[in-house]
Design a protein around this motif. Structure first.
Motif, PDB file in Angstrom:
ATOM      1  N   ALA A 216      92.690 125.464  21.382  1.00  0.00           N
ATOM      2  CA  ALA A 216      92.121 124.063  21.959  1.00  0.00           C
ATOM      3  C   ALA A 216      92.453 122.941  21.041  1.00  0.00           C
ATOM      4  N   SER A 217      92.741 121.613  21.643  1.00  0.00           N
ATOM      5  CA  SER A 217      93.011 120.558  20.634  1.00  0.00           C
ATOM      6  C   SER A 217      92.437 119.533  21.618  1.00  0.00           C
ATOM      7  N   TYR A 218      91.961 118.342  20.996  1.00  0.00           N
ATOM      8  CA  TYR A 218      91.292 117.364  21.645  1.00  0.00           C
ATOM      9  C   TYR A 218      91.802 116.161  20.664  1.00  0.00           C
ATOM     10  N   HIS A 220      92.121 111.903  20.232  1.00  0.00           N
ATOM     11  CA  HIS A 220      91.636 110.791  20.915  1.00  0.00           C
ATOM     12  C   HIS A 220      91.932 109.506  20.020  1.00  0.00           C
ATOM     13  N   VAL A 230      90.737 117.010  17.256  1.00  0.00           N
ATOM     14  CA  VAL A 230      89.863 118.028  16.837  1.00  0.00           C
ATOM     15  C   VAL A 230      90.632 119.470  17.338  1.00  0.00           C
ATOM     16  N   LEU A 232      90.604 123.631  17.808  1.00  0.00           N
ATOM     17  CA  LEU A 232      89.762 125.100  17.493  1.00  0.00           C
ATOM     18  C   LEU A 232      90.945 126.021  17.743  1.00  0.00           C
ATOM     19  N   PHE A 243      87.736 125.975  13.171  1.00  0.00           N
ATOM     20  CA  PHE A 243      87.501 124.821  13.351  1.00  0.00           C
ATOM     21  C   PHE A 243      88.168 123.458  12.729  1.00  0.00           C
ATOM     22  N   PHE A 245      88.653 119.242  12.083  1.00  0.00           N
ATOM     23  CA  PHE A 245      88.399 117.945  12.167  1.00  0.00           C
ATOM     24  C   PHE A 245      89.310 116.961  11.600  1.00  0.00           C
TER      25      PHE A 245
ATOM     26  N   ASN B  44      81.929 127.726  15.960  1.00  0.00           N
ATOM     27  CA  ASN B  44      83.110 127.027  16.050  1.00  0.00           C
ATOM     28  C   ASN B  44      83.322 126.130  17.159  1.00  0.00           C
ATOM     29  N   PHE B  48      83.312 122.326  17.823  1.00  0.00           N
ATOM     30  CA  PHE B  48      84.302 121.591  18.516  1.00  0.00           C
ATOM     31  C   PHE B  48      83.715 120.630  19.642  1.00  0.00           C
ATOM     32  N   GLY B  51      82.568 117.723  17.557  1.00  0.00           N
ATOM     33  CA  GLY B  51      83.850 116.763  17.052  1.00  0.00           C
ATOM     34  C   GLY B  51      84.167 116.104  18.235  1.00  0.00           C
ATOM     35  N   VAL B  52      84.314 116.691  19.331  1.00  0.00           N
ATOM     36  CA  VAL B  52      84.798 116.010  20.397  1.00  0.00           C
ATOM     37  C   VAL B  52      83.947 114.765  20.797  1.00  0.00           C
ATOM     38  N   ALA B  55      84.345 112.056  18.363  1.00  0.00           N
ATOM     39  CA  ALA B  55      85.655 111.345  18.666  1.00  0.00           C
ATOM     40  C   ALA B  55      85.523 110.382  19.558  1.00  0.00           C
TER      41      ALA B  55
END
Lengths: 305, 70
Positions: A216-218, A220, A230, A232, A243, A245, B44, B48, B51-52, B55
């Motif tokens: 998973a990635s985010y 922004h 971010v 995971l 994880f 960041f 984790n 995550f 972290g979101v 962000a």
């Protein structure tokens, strides 16, 4: 009495603009925006000299004095043809990289038809072929289908086949999947992974999930200066999760880019890139510290051209 | 001979308090076991999500803004 509910039943729908569906890109680039935010590991001293010999031909010399492994020299050449689809895509494209040990990495990208792209990748370790891979990609208006053959070997009857499919469901949502099939004498297996990507105005969220794990990635984009990523990753086969960041600070007025990283392996690092106008030189300084393993390495590189 | 004082409420082994104490103990052991895959995945996943959140909420800063005058 008439239809007293008539006026109530007339629903006033707002005018909805149908946004056209665009091509979703390739499967390998689903997490690209997030990955670009993270700094690349740096150690030792690196000198990179880029020289464009013509509008089609470019060479790069890379000298790496390593503190961890062996020092090396790489010679890289890139040939770009006449057909330019976008600033970063030109066909045909031939890329070759050879190092001081004689190991070669070569790629050939070609646009066979308007919507069909092919790629061939060869990697050798000194005199031995390690990887030979052939890709075919079909790009439709709102979908991309790719088929990859990895290390096909008729004599030993072994092959790795990877199939990707991505479909733009809406102008923001892309769904798709990947199937990896491998075959060796006495062994064969397949893994299926589903993928989804949602792109909003300021952020992108991507998820790959399958029997082998999840990614998973985010991403922004807070403003013109700050971007955050971010990530995971969970691997059920290795029983491992990670994880990370990362953030990127762009100061165009100062010709400076800083990328920082913090991850669950107790690793903290950063890379600072500074352009030195009017010279065509970029200086990069990086340092990474692994608190858990008590390891620190730093490096700098000078990029000319 | 006066009976030795006992910590109040320990009672019998099957009492709710004993069960709760055992549950908390096993939860702490689970949370501290770095080799457990499920535990690492939950930790984790929480990182995550954090972290979101960071962000989306804490990164809208202007690096070139003039410093406030004291």
């Amino acid at each position: 009495m008439g239809n007293v509910l008539g006026p109530v039943l007339v629903l006033h729908r707002p005018l909805r603009r149908e946004e056209p569906l665009t091509n979703p890109g390739s499967f390998d680039e689903l997490h690209r925006k997030c990955k670009e935010v993270f700094p690349q590991q740096m150690e030792g001293v690196k000198l990179i000299i880029n020289k464009a010999l013509s509008s089609h031909f470019q060479v790069t010399h890379t000298i790496h004095m390593s503190t961890v492994g062996q020092s090396s020299y790489h010679f890289n050449t890139t040939y770009m043809g006449d057909r330019q689809l976008s600033p970063t895509e030109t066909f045909p494209m031939l890329v070759g990289d050879i190092d001081s040990c004689g190991s070669l990495n070569a790629q050939v990208l070609h646009l066979v038809a308007e919507r069909i792209r092919t790629k061939a990748v060869f990697q050798t370790q000194q005199a031995r072929f390690v990887t030979w891979q052939f890709d075919g990609e079909l790009r439709g208006d709102d979908y991309t289908a790719t088929l990859t053959l990895g290390n096909p070997d008729v004599l030993s009857q072994s092959v790795i086949v990877v199939a990707h499919f991505l479909q733009s469901v809406t102008s923001r949502l892309v769904l798709g999947g990947e199937m990896v099939y491998h075959r060796r004498p006495g062994e064969e297996g397949a893994i299926v992974t589903l993928a989804g990507k949602y792109t909003a105005l300021k952020w992108v969220a991507t998820l790959n999930i399958g029997y082998g794990g999840a990614h998973a990635s985010y991403y922004h984009r807070a403003n013109e200066q700050v971007q955050v990523g971010v990530e995971l990753e969970a691997n059920t086969r290795l029983q491992d999760t990670t994880f990370a960041f990362g953030y990127q600070l762009n100061l165009s007025q100062a010709n400076m880019v800083f990328r920082g990283l913090l991850d669950s392996n107790w690793c903290v690092g950063g890379v600072l890139e500074k352009k030195l106008p009017p010279l065509p030189v970029t200086l990069a300084l990086g340092a990474f510290l692994n608190h858990w393993k008590n390891r620190f390495h730093c490096g700098f590189s000078v990029i000319v051209g | 001979m006066a009976p030795g004082g006992q910590a109040g409420g320990s009672g019998s082994p099957g009492s709710p308090r004993e069960g709760l104490r055992d549950w908390i103990r096993s939860a702490c052991r689970f949370a501290a076991d770095r080799s457990d895959f499920r535990r690492n995945l939950i930790v984790n996943l929480g990182l995550f999500a954090a972290g979101v959140w960071v962000a989306r909420n804490l990164t809208d800063i202007d690096l070139m803004a003039p410093q406030p005058v004291a």
